[in-house]
Design a protein around this motif. Structure first.
Motif, PDB file in Angstrom:
ATOM      1  N   VAL A   1       0.838  -1.202   0.000  1.00 57.88           N
ATOM      2  CA  VAL A   1       0.000   0.000   0.000  1.00 57.88           C
ATOM      3  C   VAL A   1       0.875   1.255   0.000  1.00 57.88           C
ATOM      4  CG1 VAL A   1      -1.589   1.364   1.426  1.00 57.88           C
ATOM      5  CG2 VAL A   1      -1.986  -1.087   1.100  1.00 57.88           C
ATOM      6  N   GLY A   2       0.554   2.199  -0.893  1.00 60.36           N
ATOM      7  CA  GLY A   2       1.325   3.436  -0.964  1.00 60.36           C
ATOM      8  C   GLY A   2       0.514   4.702  -0.804  1.00 60.36           C
ATOM      9  N   ARG A   3      -0.829   4.591  -0.831  1.00 63.51           N
ATOM     10  CA  ARG A   3      -1.703   5.755  -0.675  1.00 63.51           C
ATOM     11  C   ARG A   3      -2.701   5.485   0.441  1.00 63.51           C
ATOM     12  NH1 ARG A   3      -2.389   4.555  -5.771  1.00 63.51           N
ATOM     13  NH2 ARG A   3      -4.650   4.264  -5.483  1.00 63.51           N
ATOM     14  N   VAL A   4      -2.772   6.377   1.404  1.00 66.67           N
ATOM     15  CA  VAL A   4      -3.603   6.119   2.575  1.00 66.67           C
ATOM     16  C   VAL A   4      -4.416   7.341   2.973  1.00 66.67           C
ATOM     17  CG1 VAL A   4      -1.910   4.451   3.452  1.00 66.67           C
ATOM     18  CG2 VAL A   4      -1.836   6.828   4.259  1.00 66.67           C
ATOM     19  N   ALA A   5      -5.483   7.076   3.687  1.00 65.22           N
ATOM     20  CA  ALA A   5      -6.200   8.106   4.439  1.00 65.22           C
ATOM     21  C   ALA A   5      -5.838   7.921   5.909  1.00 65.22           C
ATOM     22  CB  ALA A   5      -7.711   7.958   4.247  1.00 65.22           C
ATOM     23  N   VAL A   6      -5.653   9.007   6.613  1.00 71.84           N
ATOM     24  CA  VAL A   6      -5.315   8.947   8.032  1.00 71.84           C
ATOM     25  C   VAL A   6      -6.472   9.507   8.852  1.00 71.84           C
ATOM     26  CG1 VAL A   6      -3.792   9.811   9.855  1.00 71.84           C
ATOM     27  CG2 VAL A   6      -2.824   9.063   7.663  1.00 71.84           C
TER      28      VAL A   6
ATOM     29  N   VAL B   1      -0.243  10.441   1.811  1.00 76.80           N
ATOM     30  CA  VAL B   1      -1.475  10.622   2.572  1.00 76.80           C
ATOM     31  C   VAL B   1      -2.426  11.470   1.731  1.00 76.80           C
ATOM     32  CG1 VAL B   1      -2.517  11.559   4.679  1.00 76.80           C
ATOM     33  CG2 VAL B   1      -0.290  10.400   4.792  1.00 76.80           C
ATOM     34  N   VAL B   2      -3.490  10.846   1.234  1.00 80.31           N
ATOM     35  CA  VAL B   2      -4.408  11.555   0.349  1.00 80.31           C
ATOM     36  C   VAL B   2      -5.461  12.341   1.122  1.00 80.31           C
ATOM     37  CG1 VAL B   2      -4.036   9.961  -1.558  1.00 80.31           C
ATOM     38  CG2 VAL B   2      -5.887   9.510   0.070  1.00 80.31           C
ATOM     39  N   SER B   3      -5.645  12.015   2.395  1.00 81.83           N
ATOM     40  CA  SER B   3      -6.534  12.806   3.247  1.00 81.83           C
ATOM     41  C   SER B   3      -6.134  12.608   4.699  1.00 81.83           C
ATOM     42  CB  SER B   3      -8.000  12.415   3.051  1.00 81.83           C
ATOM     43  OG  SER B   3      -8.250  11.102   3.498  1.00 81.83           O
ATOM     44  N   LEU B   4      -6.286  13.681   5.472  1.00 79.99           N
ATOM     45  CA  LEU B   4      -5.957  13.647   6.897  1.00 79.99           C
ATOM     46  C   LEU B   4      -7.128  14.218   7.680  1.00 79.99           C
ATOM     47  CD1 LEU B   4      -4.098  13.442   9.413  1.00 79.99           C
ATOM     48  CD2 LEU B   4      -3.208  15.720   8.804  1.00 79.99           C
ATOM     49  N   ALA B   5      -7.633  13.422   8.609  1.00 81.44           N
ATOM     50  CA  ALA B   5      -8.662  13.886   9.536  1.00 81.44           C
ATOM     51  C   ALA B   5      -8.107  13.827  10.941  1.00 81.44           C
ATOM     52  CB  ALA B   5      -9.906  13.011   9.432  1.00 81.44           C
ATOM     53  N   ASP B   6      -8.357  14.870  11.713  1.00 79.88           N
ATOM     54  CA  ASP B   6      -7.923  14.859  13.111  1.00 79.88           C
ATOM     55  C   ASP B   6      -9.127  15.129  14.001  1.00 79.88           C
ATOM     56  OD1 ASP B   6      -7.757  18.002  14.003  1.00 79.88           O
ATOM     57  OD2 ASP B   6      -7.266  17.721  11.881  1.00 79.88           O
ATOM     58  N   ALA B   7      -9.235  14.371  15.091  1.00 72.60           N
ATOM     59  CA  ALA B   7     -10.350  14.546  16.020  1.00 72.60           C
ATOM     60  C   ALA B   7     -10.054  15.633  17.058  1.00 72.60           C
ATOM     61  CB  ALA B   7     -10.659  13.232  16.721  1.00 72.60           C
ATOM     62  N   GLY B   8      -8.789  16.045  17.161  1.00 72.29           N
ATOM     63  CA  GLY B   8      -8.438  17.106  18.088  1.00 72.29           C
ATOM     64  C   GLY B   8      -8.583  16.733  19.549  1.00 72.29           C
ATOM     65  N   ILE B   9      -8.441  15.453  19.878  1.00 75.32           N
ATOM     66  CA  ILE B   9      -8.583  15.016  21.269  1.00 75.32           C
ATOM     67  C   ILE B   9      -7.256  15.218  22.000  1.00 75.32           C
ATOM     68  CG2 ILE B   9      -9.125  13.076  22.778  1.00 75.32           C
ATOM     69  CD1 ILE B   9     -10.877  11.965  20.545  1.00 75.32           C
ATOM     70  N   ASP B  10      -7.314  15.884  23.129  1.00 80.64           N
ATOM     71  CA  ASP B  10      -6.085  16.311  23.803  1.00 80.64           C
ATOM     72  C   ASP B  10      -5.392  15.228  24.609  1.00 80.64           C
ATOM     73  OD1 ASP B  10      -6.050  18.948  22.874  1.00 80.64           O
ATOM     74  OD2 ASP B  10      -7.458  19.604  24.436  1.00 80.64           O
ATOM     75  N   THR B  11      -6.127  14.241  25.130  1.00 75.72           N
ATOM     76  CA  THR B  11      -5.498  13.258  26.009  1.00 75.72           C
ATOM     77  C   THR B  11      -5.795  11.830  25.573  1.00 75.72           C
ATOM     78  OG1 THR B  11      -7.367  13.050  27.543  1.00 75.72           O
ATOM     79  CG2 THR B  11      -5.781  14.834  27.975  1.00 75.72           C
ATOM     80  N   ALA B  12      -4.846  10.950  25.873  1.00 80.61           N
ATOM     81  CA  ALA B  12      -5.023   9.530  25.574  1.00 80.61           C
ATOM     82  C   ALA B  12      -6.178   8.943  26.376  1.00 80.61           C
ATOM     83  CB  ALA B  12      -3.730   8.775  25.868  1.00 80.61           C
ATOM     84  N   ALA B  13      -6.340   9.395  27.614  1.00 81.38           N
ATOM     85  CA  ALA B  13      -7.415   8.868  28.450  1.00 81.38           C
ATOM     86  C   ALA B  13      -8.775   9.085  27.803  1.00 81.38           C
ATOM     87  CB  ALA B  13      -7.378   9.521  29.825  1.00 81.38           C
TER      88      ALA B  13
END
Length: 246
Positions: free
Chosen positions: A120-125, A148-160
């Motif tokens: 695999v060489g093309r991914v969505a994150v 990386v053809v698309s990047l989404a971030d949930a913006g969650i600050d902590t692992a917990a």
């Protein structure tokens, strides 16, 4: 030659989704003991650099001093890619020395190995992190010639907080952040529970979904020279995967 039940040590930061590992161990018939190291669980660069520091990781390796290991994994994506590609390699080399020379990897390095194994060489994150941290993962992948053809971030600050996400919330996050040009979807946080829903993730997207705890287990076993078919854990554990690729 590895034992019938190989032992892959898991160095895991704080507490969030570590119960994914005994679940996988039972499915696969392997040993996945977890050693915890501690620091702030903020998804922020200074805190992540501290979490993945040589002293912290040495403390994790020391917890396995009396347990023969076939391989060892630093089970933290952000606490490895935050060091950059070269720094991440140096990190696992030092951890291997701390553990007596056993084969060692990290979750970030495991993602790259998994992508190569699948061709695999093309991914969505789909990343749980804030944007600035997620972009460091994109840079880490780019160094390995992964687009990386698309990047989404949930913006969650902590692992917990990530560890409290429901299965449906994870499925929805991955479902809505797939991209038609992506050959696979990457979900890079070992704080996220994913191993019990790998089949559902694959059905939602119709393509391989690679999650942090999944690639952690897979690459640890590969380094130990052990492969096992278990489609319940996703494409990496299907029979036709080229486990020999790096």
């Amino acid at each position: 030659m590895h034992r019938d039940r190989p032992t892959i040590g898991i160095v895991y930061p704080d507490h969030a989704a570590e119960d994914d590992y005994p679940f996988a161990a039972e499915l696969l018939g392997v040993n996945l003991p977890v050693a915890h190291i501690y620091g702030t669980d903020l998804h922020a660069v200074p805190e992540l650099l501290d979490l993945g520091s040589p002293a912290k990781l040495a403390g994790g390796a020391a917890q396995f001093a009396d347990e023969p290991l076939d391989a060892l994994v630093w089970a933290c994506t952000s606490g490895s890619f935050v060091y950059g590609p070269e720094g991440a390699r140096t990190q696992v080399e030092q951890l291997s020395r701390d553990a007596g020379g056993v084969p060692t990897t990290s979750t970030s390095i495991a993602f790259v190995a998994a992508l190569r194994a699948l061709g695999v060489g093309r991914v969505a994150v789909s990343a749980s992190y804030p944007r600035d941290v997620a972009e460091l993962f994109v840079a880490f992948l780019a160094d390995a010639d992964v687009e990386v053809v698309s990047l989404a971030d949930a913006g969650i600050d902590t692992a917990a907080e990530v560890g409290t996400l429901t299965d449906e919330a994870v499925l929805e996050f991955v479902r809505t952040n797939d991209h038609p040009d992506a050959q696979a979807v990457l979900v890079p946080d070992t704080a996220m529970h994913t191993l019990r829903i790998m089949r559902e993730l694959g059905k939602e997207t119709g393509k391989p979904v690679l999650t942090a705890n999944q690639v952690t287990v897979w690459h640890g076993l590969e380094l130990a020279g052990y492969t096992v078919e278990c489609p319940e854990l996703g494409s990496l554990f299907e029979e036709d995967t080229d486990h020999g690729a790096r």
